[in-house]
Design an enzyme around this catalytic site. Sequence first.
Site, PDB file in Angstrom:
ATOM      1  N   HIS A 216       0.245  14.831  -0.312  1.00  0.00           N
ATOM      2  CA  HIS A 216       1.163  15.257  -1.366  1.00  0.00           C
ATOM      3  C   HIS A 216       0.843  14.631  -2.721  1.00  0.00           C
ATOM      4  CE1 HIS A 216       2.422  11.389  -0.014  1.00  0.00           C
ATOM      5  NE2 HIS A 216       3.241  11.258  -1.037  1.00  0.00           N
ATOM      6  N   ASP A 217      -0.145  13.730  -2.770  1.00  0.00           N
ATOM      7  CA  ASP A 217      -0.526  13.092  -4.034  1.00  0.00           C
ATOM      8  C   ASP A 217      -1.857  13.618  -4.572  1.00  0.00           C
ATOM      9  OD1 ASP A 217       1.678  11.346  -3.932  1.00  0.00           O
ATOM     10  OD2 ASP A 217       0.539   9.803  -2.857  1.00  0.00           O
TER      11      ASP A 217
ATOM     12  N   ASP B 267       4.047   3.450   3.249  1.00  0.00           N
ATOM     13  CA  ASP B 267       3.749   3.682   1.841  1.00  0.00           C
ATOM     14  C   ASP B 267       3.273   2.398   1.150  1.00  0.00           C
ATOM     15  OD1 ASP B 267       4.188   5.813  -0.289  1.00  0.00           O
ATOM     16  OD2 ASP B 267       5.305   4.162  -1.192  1.00  0.00           O
TER      17      ASP B 267
ATOM     18  N   GLU C 177      -0.771   3.194   4.137  1.00  0.00           N
ATOM     19  CA  GLU C 177      -1.380   3.736   2.917  1.00  0.00           C
ATOM     20  C   GLU C 177      -1.834   2.550   2.081  1.00  0.00           C
ATOM     21  OE1 GLU C 177      -0.367   6.507  -0.961  1.00  0.00           O
ATOM     22  OE2 GLU C 177       0.842   4.800  -0.397  1.00  0.00           O
TER      23      GLU C 177
ATOM     24  N   ASP D 269       7.973   8.366   7.179  1.00  0.00           N
ATOM     25  CA  ASP D 269       7.440   7.628   6.045  1.00  0.00           C
ATOM     26  C   ASP D 269       8.279   6.361   5.903  1.00  0.00           C
ATOM     27  OD1 ASP D 269       6.016   7.245   3.493  1.00  0.00           O
ATOM     28  OD2 ASP D 269       5.732   9.417   3.596  1.00  0.00           O
TER      29      ASP D 269
END
Length: 582
Positions: free
Chosen positions: A346-347, A211, A273, A103
């Site tokens: 994870h969100d 991210d 993302e 990430d």
Amino acid sequence: MTFTVDDAPWWTGAVVYQIYPRSFQDSDGDGIGDLRGVLQRVDHLADLGVDVVWFSPLYRSPQDDNGYDISDYQDVDPLFGTLEDLDAVVEALHDRGIKVVMDLVVNHTSDEHPWFVESRSSTDNPKRDWYWWRPARPGMQPGTPGAEPTNWASFFSGPTWEYDEATGEYYLHLFSRKQPDLNWENPEVRQAVYAMMRWWLDRGVDGFRMDVINLISKAVGPDGSLADGPATTGALGDGSGQYMHGPRLHEYLQEMHREVFDGRRAGLLLVGETPGATVEDGALFTDPSRRELDMVFTFEHVGLDHGPGGKFDPRPLDLRDLKAVLGRWQAGLADVGWNALYWDNHDQPRIVSRFGDDGEYRRESATMLATVLHLHRGTPYVYQGEELGMTNAHLRSFDAYRDIESLRYVQETRALGHTSDDRLLAGLAAMSRDNARTPVQWDASPQAGFTTGEPWLPVNPNHRSVNAEAERADPRSVFHHYRRLIALRHDDATVRLGDFTMLLPEHPHVYAFTRELDGDALLVLGNFSGDEQRVDVDATWDGAEVVIGNVDDPAVPHGGLVRLAPWEGVVLRRVAGAATGG
Ligand code: ISL
């Protein structure tokens, strides 16, 4: 078509597995997952057959946002282990032919990162300009309500500006106040980020998941001014027009590509993302000739069940909307670019609880949803536990939540007196990010085999029946279905590269499409309901061969008609000759 069988990049045939380290496997009994824990589970990943593992942040961090607030990009947080542990995990995965993607969180750092510590120390510190510092609104008393430099609302509720007494100015944080935004306008910032990225590639990792990469360029006037956005709630406004897809975004991504990836490209994976990206943005990011990213995560399909009050005010999904959105992305990236495909991360809440039925039809709906997603054109992402059919957490009290977004939302909403506690709790139960973050359920033992201690977030009580051990023992399970879907992508060029055509766009319950490559044709059908559905495809599919199904007697058309069992998902291959209709 973007890619042909001869020139398609490796990742067109790959499936990526996301690990959220804090919830994957604990090895030392502190209740938090770690790298030694991952080592114990690498064979689970190898058996599943995934090609890549993406790790959510493992770096040193005060853990204000579970590691998305980084204080040292080049070290592992002691919670998770050491750099040597990470090397061992990378080696174990590489030994099994699995690549490792890190990430990359570079829109912001932690406020405890040495860069920010320096930056906040004085107005003339050399790193002052590495972040976004601004004085109070003209004529306003610094530090008073409404004096923030702009009216932008944070992703995590409240204003995006924090007043810093020491120097009498505000700093920008699109996320929490412990996540100050880096100033990408400053070339030193960009060079520091690129150097860090090269360091990771030199250590042997295989790419990055970037991210909120579409937030790094802010619309800043020649005099350094930032503009307000349209008003939303109270005094706050929507600043996204000022920081999403900002004026220099593509320039930065192309520069990053030149500085970091050129000359060592083969075998890497670059996924961005990009909340708020349209399909047109997606094409710009992923057009190979522009040399930016390989693929991006769209958010359109995971926003369809957000209600008028936003994500915590959910409404039921209308399947027609889902088909319209995903179909538009398939069509928009058919000739240029590539899709990243996902239901969970994870969100997001767990897909089987969200678009499926996590009760009576858990297995059927989880496997149907997987079938539909994995048969799209793009690279599928599997989030830990999705392959086990893990469900939402069903947490019942405010105290049970840990996620900063949920907690800040509760605080803010209660302060404004906007809604009842019951409604708030219902919103969290459906949508909180903690739904995805409960520990992975490995077995039926008291803490599901995740930890010998007290887990940081409770294990879902349904682990007694929903767990990896049980899933692996049952050939019809969600796990084995994912394993078969992943193998299918590896083996089948039509799944990887075939043209996508949506069918039955107006049907409220059935998702249907075809994939075609060089005369080979697949039909994919998914029943998004607990009732039997009869649909009319066409007679060329009569007697088609079942490639993969999720019920004992999968649906096959007769006279163009097909009957789908509740939550049935099936992939059919047209038998040669039938297509001529003769
Ligand atoms: O999950 C969200 C709230 O609904 C999204 O808005 C999310 O905050 C957004 O997609 C950005 O997510 C990424 O950056 C955040 C981090 O909290 C998320 O976990 C991460 O995936 C800040 O780094």
